[in-house]
Design a protein around this motif. Sequence first.
Motif, PDB file in Angstrom:
ATOM      1  N   ALA A   1       0.823  -1.216   0.000  1.00 13.56           N
ATOM      2  CA  ALA A   1       0.000   0.000   0.000  1.00 13.56           C
ATOM      3  C   ALA A   1       0.855   1.264   0.000  1.00 13.56           C
ATOM      4  O   ALA A   1       0.586   2.211   0.735  1.00 13.56           O
ATOM      5  CB  ALA A   1      -0.941  -0.002   1.203  1.00 13.56           C
ATOM      6  N   GLY A   2       1.898   1.264  -0.844  1.00 12.98           N
ATOM      7  CA  GLY A   2       2.728   2.458  -0.994  1.00 12.98           C
ATOM      8  C   GLY A   2       3.801   2.633   0.059  1.00 12.98           C
ATOM      9  O   GLY A   2       4.531   3.622   0.024  1.00 12.98           O
ATOM     10  N   MET A   3       3.930   1.683   0.990  1.00 16.76           N
ATOM     11  CA  MET A   3       4.946   1.754   2.042  1.00 16.76           C
ATOM     12  C   MET A   3       5.976   0.653   1.838  1.00 16.76           C
ATOM     13  O   MET A   3       5.656  -0.432   1.341  1.00 16.76           O
ATOM     14  CB  MET A   3       4.301   1.604   3.421  1.00 16.76           C
ATOM     15  CG  MET A   3       3.329   2.700   3.778  1.00 16.76           C
ATOM     16  SD  MET A   3       4.166   4.268   4.105  1.00 16.76           S
ATOM     17  CE  MET A   3       5.048   3.846   5.606  1.00 16.76           C
TER      18      MET A   3
ATOM     19  N   ALA B   1       7.334   6.424  -2.006  1.00 12.78           N
ATOM     20  CA  ALA B   1       7.563   7.420  -3.050  1.00 12.78           C
ATOM     21  C   ALA B   1       8.677   8.391  -2.693  1.00 12.78           C
ATOM     22  O   ALA B   1       9.409   8.848  -3.570  1.00 12.78           O
ATOM     23  CB  ALA B   1       6.270   8.194  -3.322  1.00 12.78           C
ATOM     24  N   SER B   2       8.833   8.707  -1.411  1.00 11.72           N
ATOM     25  CA  SER B   2       9.798   9.729  -1.010  1.00 11.72           C
ATOM     26  C   SER B   2      10.949   9.209  -0.165  1.00 11.72           C
ATOM     27  O   SER B   2      11.992   9.852  -0.053  1.00 11.72           O
ATOM     28  CB  SER B   2       9.088  10.826  -0.210  1.00 11.72           C
ATOM     29  OG  SER B   2       8.620  10.313   1.037  1.00 11.72           O
ATOM     30  N   GLY B   3      10.770   8.055   0.468  1.00 14.47           N
ATOM     31  CA  GLY B   3      11.780   7.543   1.377  1.00 14.47           C
ATOM     32  C   GLY B   3      11.674   8.090   2.783  1.00 14.47           C
ATOM     33  O   GLY B   3      12.493   7.748   3.644  1.00 14.47           O
TER      34      GLY B   3
ATOM     35  N   TYR C   1       7.136  -2.058  -7.061  1.00 17.10           N
ATOM     36  CA  TYR C   1       5.885  -1.714  -6.389  1.00 17.10           C
ATOM     37  C   TYR C   1       5.369  -0.388  -6.931  1.00 17.10           C
ATOM     38  O   TYR C   1       6.094   0.359  -7.607  1.00 17.10           O
ATOM     39  CB  TYR C   1       6.102  -1.614  -4.873  1.00 17.10           C
ATOM     40  CG  TYR C   1       7.056  -0.506  -4.473  1.00 17.10           C
ATOM     41  CD1 TYR C   1       6.589   0.756  -4.109  1.00 17.10           C
ATOM     42  CD2 TYR C   1       8.432  -0.715  -4.470  1.00 17.10           C
ATOM     43  CE1 TYR C   1       7.467   1.765  -3.758  1.00 17.10           C
ATOM     44  CE2 TYR C   1       9.312   0.281  -4.116  1.00 17.10           C
ATOM     45  CZ  TYR C   1       8.828   1.525  -3.767  1.00 17.10           C
ATOM     46  OH  TYR C   1       9.706   2.540  -3.429  1.00 17.10           O
ATOM     47  N   ARG C   2       4.118  -0.095  -6.615  1.00 26.05           N
ATOM     48  CA  ARG C   2       3.514   1.184  -6.965  1.00 26.05           C
ATOM     49  C   ARG C   2       3.511   2.059  -5.721  1.00 26.05           C
ATOM     50  O   ARG C   2       2.992   1.676  -4.674  1.00 26.05           O
ATOM     51  CB  ARG C   2       2.083   0.997  -7.485  1.00 26.05           C
ATOM     52  CG  ARG C   2       1.399   2.322  -7.860  1.00 26.05           C
ATOM     53  CD  ARG C   2      -0.015   2.112  -8.360  1.00 26.05           C
ATOM     54  NE  ARG C   2      -0.050   1.463  -9.669  1.00 26.05           N
ATOM     55  CZ  ARG C   2      -0.551   0.274  -9.917  1.00 26.05           C
ATOM     56  NH1 ARG C   2      -1.068  -0.436  -8.912  1.00 26.05           N
ATOM     57  NH2 ARG C   2      -0.558  -0.243 -11.131  1.00 26.05           N
ATOM     58  N   GLY C   3       4.114   3.242  -5.832  1.00 20.67           N
ATOM     59  CA  GLY C   3       4.129   4.177  -4.718  1.00 20.67           C
ATOM     60  C   GLY C   3       2.783   4.845  -4.530  1.00 20.67           C
ATOM     61  O   GLY C   3       1.871   4.716  -5.364  1.00 20.67           O
ATOM     62  N   GLY C   4       2.661   5.572  -3.441  1.00 19.12           N
ATOM     63  CA  GLY C   4       1.427   6.295  -3.187  1.00 19.12           C
ATOM     64  C   GLY C   4       1.137   7.347  -4.232  1.00 19.12           C
ATOM     65  O   GLY C   4      -0.008   7.799  -4.369  1.00 19.12           O
ATOM     66  N   ASP C   5       2.161   7.738  -4.998  1.00 14.80           N
ATOM     67  CA  ASP C   5       1.979   8.712  -6.077  1.00 14.80           C
ATOM     68  C   ASP C   5       1.609   8.047  -7.400  1.00 14.80           C
ATOM     69  O   ASP C   5       1.529   8.714  -8.439  1.00 14.80           O
ATOM     70  CB  ASP C   5       3.257   9.534  -6.248  1.00 14.80           C
ATOM     71  CG  ASP C   5       4.485   8.666  -6.507  1.00 14.80           C
ATOM     72  OD1 ASP C   5       4.356   7.417  -6.491  1.00 14.80           O
ATOM     73  OD2 ASP C   5       5.581   9.223  -6.704  1.00 14.80           O
ATOM     74  N   GLY C   6       1.391   6.734  -7.414  1.00 17.78           N
ATOM     75  CA  GLY C   6       1.013   6.020  -8.620  1.00 17.78           C
ATOM     76  C   GLY C   6       2.171   5.607  -9.502  1.00 17.78           C
ATOM     77  O   GLY C   6       1.972   4.941 -10.526  1.00 17.78           O
ATOM     78  N   ARG C   7       3.378   5.921  -9.122  1.00 17.31           N
ATOM     79  CA  ARG C   7       4.571   5.652  -9.922  1.00 17.31           C
ATOM     80  C   ARG C   7       5.101   4.241  -9.640  1.00 17.31           C
ATOM     81  O   ARG C   7       5.000   3.737  -8.533  1.00 17.31           O
ATOM     82  CB  ARG C   7       5.620   6.692  -9.539  1.00 17.31           C
ATOM     83  CG  ARG C   7       6.816   6.860 -10.437  1.00 17.31           C
ATOM     84  CD  ARG C   7       7.692   7.959  -9.832  1.00 17.31           C
ATOM     85  NE  ARG C   7       8.732   8.434 -10.721  1.00 17.31           N
ATOM     86  CZ  ARG C   7       9.661   9.313 -10.383  1.00 17.31           C
ATOM     87  NH1 ARG C   7       9.657   9.833  -9.154  1.00 17.31           N
ATOM     88  NH2 ARG C   7      10.587   9.706 -11.233  1.00 17.31           N
TER      89      ARG C   7
END
Length: 732
Positions: free
Chosen positions: A86-88, A104-106, A592-598
């Motif tokens: 889930a983006g984590m 997405a950001s670390g 994986y897919r980050g919370g930003d959709g990337r």
Amino acid sequence: MRKAAMRGAAALLVATMIGGPSRPQAPQADWTSFGGDEAGRRFSPLGEITPANVARLIPVWTFELRPADRPDARLLTSNMTPLAIAGMLYLATPYGRIVALDGASGATRWTHDLPADDGVAGRALAYWPGDPDTPARLFVGTRSGRLLALDAATGRVAAGFAPLVLRTPEIMNGTDGGGYPAGYSYQINSAPAIVGDVIVTGARLQESPTRGPAGDVRGWDARTGRLLWTFRSIPRAGERFAETWRAGDGLRRTGVNVWSSMAADVGRGIVYVPFGTPAYDRVGIDRPGANLFANALVALDARTGRHLWHFQTVHHDIWDLDLPVQPTLFDVRRAGRVIPAIAAMNKSGYLFVLDRVTGQPIFPVHERPVPRSSVAGEQAWPTQPIPAAPAPLTRQAMNATDIATLTPEHTAFCRARIAREHAGFAAPFEPLRTDRPMVRFPGSGGGPNWGGGAYDTARGLYVINTSELGSIEQLGQDAQGNWYNVAPGPSWFGQDGSRLPCQRPPWGQLAAVDVSSGRIAWQVPLGVTDGLPPSRRVTGRPNVGGPLVTATGLTFIGATDDRYVRAFATASGRELWRFRLGAAAHAQPVSYRGGDGRQYVALVSAGGSFLGSPNSASRLVVFALPRTGERGVAAIAARAVAPVRAPNPPRTPTATVAVASASTDFAPGPVKAFAERACTACHVAAQVTGQRRARADWAATVEKMVGYGAQVPDAQFDPLVDYLARHYSPAE
């Protein structure tokens, strides 16, 4: 009896007990376990990164595993595979810290620190999604032999789950785990398997002496930690398959353990358990028989621990041919039907494709005669199982004509080593000898190793990396009668210090197998030796750490000791992209897919492993396609690191100690007690005291043992190396 020793026939039992057909769970964008999913497929369905644009990948953020408040701490190695949910991102560091990062950001979302006298054991965390009444949990194995549960949202200790003390009296067999709190001889070395609401645990054990902790597998309730079942890895008197051991030989014997990763058919409720070799793993004089469940893939009902079937890949192992590869589940299409299948591999490089419901081979497996042992009392098993397809993925033997000819200096060294040590060349499955060293392939490092394989569903290709690492070994005994390798070091067949094997390349490969036909679709060298002349650099390199495949037809892999991460076209094996890291990535990449959709690709770059790669960095590196104007991380090298180099000119051979003079006692001194604990929790003393190495080589050896899991805290690292170099240095 021999037929029963090779496999159990339980198809009817499985069908009756578990029910009708089931398919593996559909792949998800998240990376929820070491193998991506519990089926071990290492497959990402994400489609943003493709063969057409992969060459544009850049590192967009990194995370230093070494804590910011300990900038002077020694860089520690790691083989950790992060989980992505889930983006984590969730991962454990070699500094005893579990962290949750924004994918997405670390940015750090939470941290959890283990006690100072403990550390993380294993190559990944395990994730349980919870239920309406119980939040999702992360399970963490520690070096002190505990299993912790953390709340995935907060990092706090999970409510209602007391830390499991895995080193129970029944498991420890009267031993103390190495004699100190974070004992090395029993710890989780890989993430547990999660099958529904059951946690299934194995463990890493000592390799010698033969008596020690049991390798039993256990199932635990994921909510409460309650023990549900125990499956004995060595059957006791009166139990099924006990006849594969001589009466009494299995009592208090260590080994036959699951130090690698398990896999599961979650829909059917089956866990697949790859067992290793009994101790001692190079000689079986004291254990005649096929020795089940050693070297067998065993299918268990995950709810009860009941044996469903097994397939033994090596009978009476006396070569250390464990099953280190995580099994991989997939479907095979043959003769107009779909067969639920599983891939099993041991270090020999043979791929066994089995029906995962019955355990029966999908391609014929023949029992082939193999050489007898020359060691008095050794009853080597007369045959070994060889699959008709696929062909072996690694070389099975070599002879004097196969000595490397890349440079005159290296060729001269290798030929001189063979002559100096009076070494011979072993035929496939030829037992070790007591009268001379033998060069055997694959050696104790494989072949394939714990990185595992990946499965491309659309293309029907199973992708796996292998090393061409030979061992040069001779059997001998210490004063207590413990067997060990008495051949002059290093035990791998190469030039110490140069990191160059002595046989002709390739030294490492990446292969794809069409699982429906059993045909090797392609096999290419994996890695380069930069110090060689340009026309000879594509040698392949020793490697450990697995591949990742994507739905778009890409295979990502680090693994090699040349410090590169690469992307290949899964259909052809053509290399499409490479990036040099600050340290070798002996770990599993994830996507994986980050919370930003990337879409992101991440892996740990920290050196180490049994290859002893320099610990020149200790970080997580995360890649993505650049956005407009994005330049990514400017530099990720911790410090300059020399590439894999060409050999030095031949030098005077290092003096070695005769077998009879290898002491069972460490030299006196203030570090003696610590050296005994650190070095003999897995090996007999003579394997250390019989060596003669320069300080730099001892430092590399200790670093390698830390990569295996040895307990050497920062403050003790240099004193231990100094002690070993002072007392066990080359003769002048």
